[in-house]
Design a protein around this motif. Structure first.
Motif, PDB file in Angstrom:
ATOM      1  N   SER A 286       0.627  -1.307   0.085  1.00 43.86           N
ATOM      2  CA  SER A 286       0.046  -0.017   0.108  1.00 43.86           C
ATOM      3  C   SER A 286       0.813   1.379   0.170  1.00 43.86           C
ATOM      4  O   SER A 286       0.311   2.135  -0.586  1.00 43.86           O
ATOM      5  CB  SER A 286      -0.808  -0.011   1.155  1.00 43.86           C
ATOM      6  N   SER A 287       2.118   1.033   0.720  1.00 39.22           N
ATOM      7  CA  SER A 287       2.878   2.445   0.763  1.00 39.22           C
ATOM      8  C   SER A 287       3.538   2.698  -0.661  1.00 39.22           C
ATOM      9  O   SER A 287       3.585   3.683  -0.902  1.00 39.22           O
ATOM     10  CB  SER A 287       3.934   2.156   1.813  1.00 39.22           C
ATOM     11  N   ILE A 288       3.764   1.519  -1.258  1.00 39.76           N
ATOM     12  CA  ILE A 288       4.478   1.629  -2.762  1.00 39.76           C
ATOM     13  C   ILE A 288       3.307   2.292  -3.566  1.00 39.76           C
ATOM     14  O   ILE A 288       3.769   3.156  -4.353  1.00 39.76           O
ATOM     15  CB  ILE A 288       5.009   0.498  -3.209  1.00 39.76           C
ATOM     16  N   ARG A 289       2.143   1.943  -3.438  1.00 42.38           N
ATOM     17  CA  ARG A 289       0.828   2.258  -4.179  1.00 42.38           C
ATOM     18  C   ARG A 289       0.739   3.975  -4.234  1.00 42.38           C
ATOM     19  O   ARG A 289       0.653   4.556  -4.854  1.00 42.38           O
ATOM     20  CB  ARG A 289      -0.115   1.552  -3.992  1.00 42.38           C
ATOM     21  N   ARG A 290       0.887   4.320  -2.810  1.00 45.67           N
ATOM     22  CA  ARG A 290       0.594   5.657  -2.669  1.00 45.67           C
ATOM     23  C   ARG A 290       1.713   6.442  -3.050  1.00 45.67           C
ATOM     24  O   ARG A 290       1.457   7.476  -3.449  1.00 45.67           O
ATOM     25  CB  ARG A 290       0.458   5.736  -1.040  1.00 45.67           C
ATOM     26  N   ALA A 291       2.910   5.766  -2.828  1.00 45.25           N
ATOM     27  CA  ALA A 291       4.088   6.773  -3.215  1.00 45.25           C
ATOM     28  C   ALA A 291       3.964   6.844  -4.708  1.00 45.25           C
ATOM     29  O   ALA A 291       4.633   7.937  -5.389  1.00 45.25           O
ATOM     30  CB  ALA A 291       5.525   6.188  -2.721  1.00 45.25           C
ATOM     31  N   THR A 292       3.804   5.905  -5.206  1.00 45.19           N
ATOM     32  CA  THR A 292       3.652   6.101  -6.790  1.00 45.19           C
ATOM     33  C   THR A 292       2.632   6.894  -7.258  1.00 45.19           C
ATOM     34  O   THR A 292       2.912   7.839  -8.312  1.00 45.19           O
ATOM     35  CB  THR A 292       3.263   4.470  -7.379  1.00 45.19           C
ATOM     36  N   GLN A 293       1.499   7.120  -6.663  1.00 43.95           N
ATOM     37  CA  GLN A 293       0.502   8.043  -6.975  1.00 43.95           C
ATOM     38  C   GLN A 293       0.954   9.785  -6.789  1.00 43.95           C
ATOM     39  O   GLN A 293       0.608  10.386  -7.577  1.00 43.95           O
ATOM     40  CB  GLN A 293      -0.963   7.959  -6.287  1.00 43.95           C
ATOM     41  N   ALA A 294       1.876   9.436  -5.757  1.00 44.46           N
ATOM     42  CA  ALA A 294       2.344  10.902  -5.390  1.00 44.46           C
ATOM     43  C   ALA A 294       3.573  11.364  -6.323  1.00 44.46           C
ATOM     44  O   ALA A 294       4.085  12.286  -6.006  1.00 44.46           O
ATOM     45  CB  ALA A 294       2.765  10.887  -3.883  1.00 44.46           C
ATOM     46  N   ARG A 295       4.052  10.519  -7.173  1.00 49.19           N
ATOM     47  CA  ARG A 295       5.053  10.502  -7.921  1.00 49.19           C
ATOM     48  C   ARG A 295       6.399  10.540  -7.328  1.00 49.19           C
ATOM     49  O   ARG A 295       7.244  11.219  -7.882  1.00 49.19           O
ATOM     50  CB  ARG A 295       4.944  11.713  -8.901  1.00 49.19           C
ATOM     51  N   LEU A 296       6.426   9.730  -6.085  1.00 57.18           N
ATOM     52  CA  LEU A 296       7.736   9.637  -5.382  1.00 57.18           C
ATOM     53  C   LEU A 296       8.350   8.007  -5.635  1.00 57.18           C
ATOM     54  O   LEU A 296       9.564   8.044  -5.190  1.00 57.18           O
ATOM     55  CB  LEU A 296       7.529   9.429  -3.891  1.00 57.18           C
ATOM     56  N   TYR A 297       7.413   7.471  -6.234  1.00 58.91           N
ATOM     57  CA  TYR A 297       8.169   6.151  -6.895  1.00 58.91           C
ATOM     58  C   TYR A 297       7.902   5.641  -8.262  1.00 58.91           C
ATOM     59  O   TYR A 297       6.798   6.051  -8.669  1.00 58.91           O
ATOM     60  CB  TYR A 297       7.298   5.116  -5.844  1.00 58.91           C
ATOM     61  N   ASP A 298       8.900   5.161  -8.815  1.00 57.66           N
ATOM     62  CA  ASP A 298       8.930   4.862 -10.301  1.00 57.66           C
ATOM     63  C   ASP A 298       8.521   3.353 -10.318  1.00 57.66           C
ATOM     64  O   ASP A 298       9.618   2.594 -10.100  1.00 57.66           O
ATOM     65  CB  ASP A 298      10.273   5.393 -10.930  1.00 57.66           C
ATOM     66  N   GLU A 299       7.371   2.627 -10.647  1.00 55.05           N
ATOM     67  CA  GLU A 299       7.169   1.258 -10.603  1.00 55.05           C
ATOM     68  C   GLU A 299       7.778   0.535 -11.628  1.00 55.05           C
ATOM     69  O   GLU A 299       8.015  -0.571 -11.273  1.00 55.05           O
ATOM     70  CB  GLU A 299       5.586   1.167 -10.517  1.00 55.05           C
ATOM     71  N   HIS A 300       8.229   1.128 -12.699  1.00 56.99           N
ATOM     72  CA  HIS A 300       8.960   0.379 -13.929  1.00 56.99           C
ATOM     73  C   HIS A 300      10.336   0.347 -13.210  1.00 56.99           C
ATOM     74  O   HIS A 300      10.828  -0.657 -13.886  1.00 56.99           O
ATOM     75  CB  HIS A 300       8.790   1.297 -15.261  1.00 56.99           C
TER      76      HIS A 300
END
Length: 181
Positions: free
Chosen positions: A40-54
């Motif tokens: 869930s943290s990774i998902r929220r960080a991705t939405q906030a553009r703090l994490y690049d899922e690729h």
């Protein structure tokens, strides 16, 4: 969806990790969280553009900007009474030499912990597992202490802590030294 304090902890761990490959379970164990909380943290960080899922890595420039300019407002410090705990902020080794005079003004800050070896003013950690997982000498510990200095410091202290945190975040990982499971 709003960021939560544990999201910052997960991003910090991934930013200072010496490994570039990880699993949700490994991260959860390392941070004292469940696998679903990490996801869930990774998902929220991705939405906030703090994490690049690729790339499976934090977006360092965005994370640095948020840590330096946003965390102190999103997660303001909660300072309590004198207690036993783990050194943080200006009392932590990463900053102690530079800001020894602040210890007289602000006092020694600690994350409350029953087995802590130091006494000081309680500073509630960013996330409840922090005093258990962050160990002096570890880069995650240093990053969390620098972040606390940004949260409670004056402008000069915030600027120096931000410089040190940025340098820590910009260090490149050693490479893929563990298989992804």
């Amino acid at each position: 969806m709003n960021l939560l304090p544990q999201d910052v902890l997960v991003m910090l761990k991934l930013s200072v990790a010496r490994r570039t490959r990880w699993t949700y379970d490994q991260l959860g164990v390392a941070l004292g969280m469940s696998m679903s909380m990490v996801h869930s943290s990774i998902r929220r960080a991705t939405q906030a553009r703090l994490y690049d899922e690729h790339r499976r890595r934090p977006v360092r420039a965005a994370l640095e900007e948020f840590l330096v300019h946003g965390v102190k407002y999103a997660f303001p410090p909660d300072i309590g009474t004198v207690t036993r705990g783990v050194l943080t902020a200006f009392a932590a080794p990463v900053l102690r030499a530079e800001f020894a005079q602040n210890l007289d003004d602000v006092g020694v800050c600690v994350w409350p912990h029953p087995t802590g070896e130091n006494r000081g003013v309680a500073l509630t950690p960013l996330y409840r597992s922090v005093p258990d997982i962050a160990r002096p000498g570890d880069e995650l510990y240093d990053a969390l202490c620098l972040l606390d200095a940004i949260r409670i410091g004056r402008v000069r202290e915030q600027q120096r802590a931000a410089e040190l945190l940025a340098a820590l975040l910009r260090k490149e990982p050693d490479g893929d030294d563990a298989p992804a499971a």
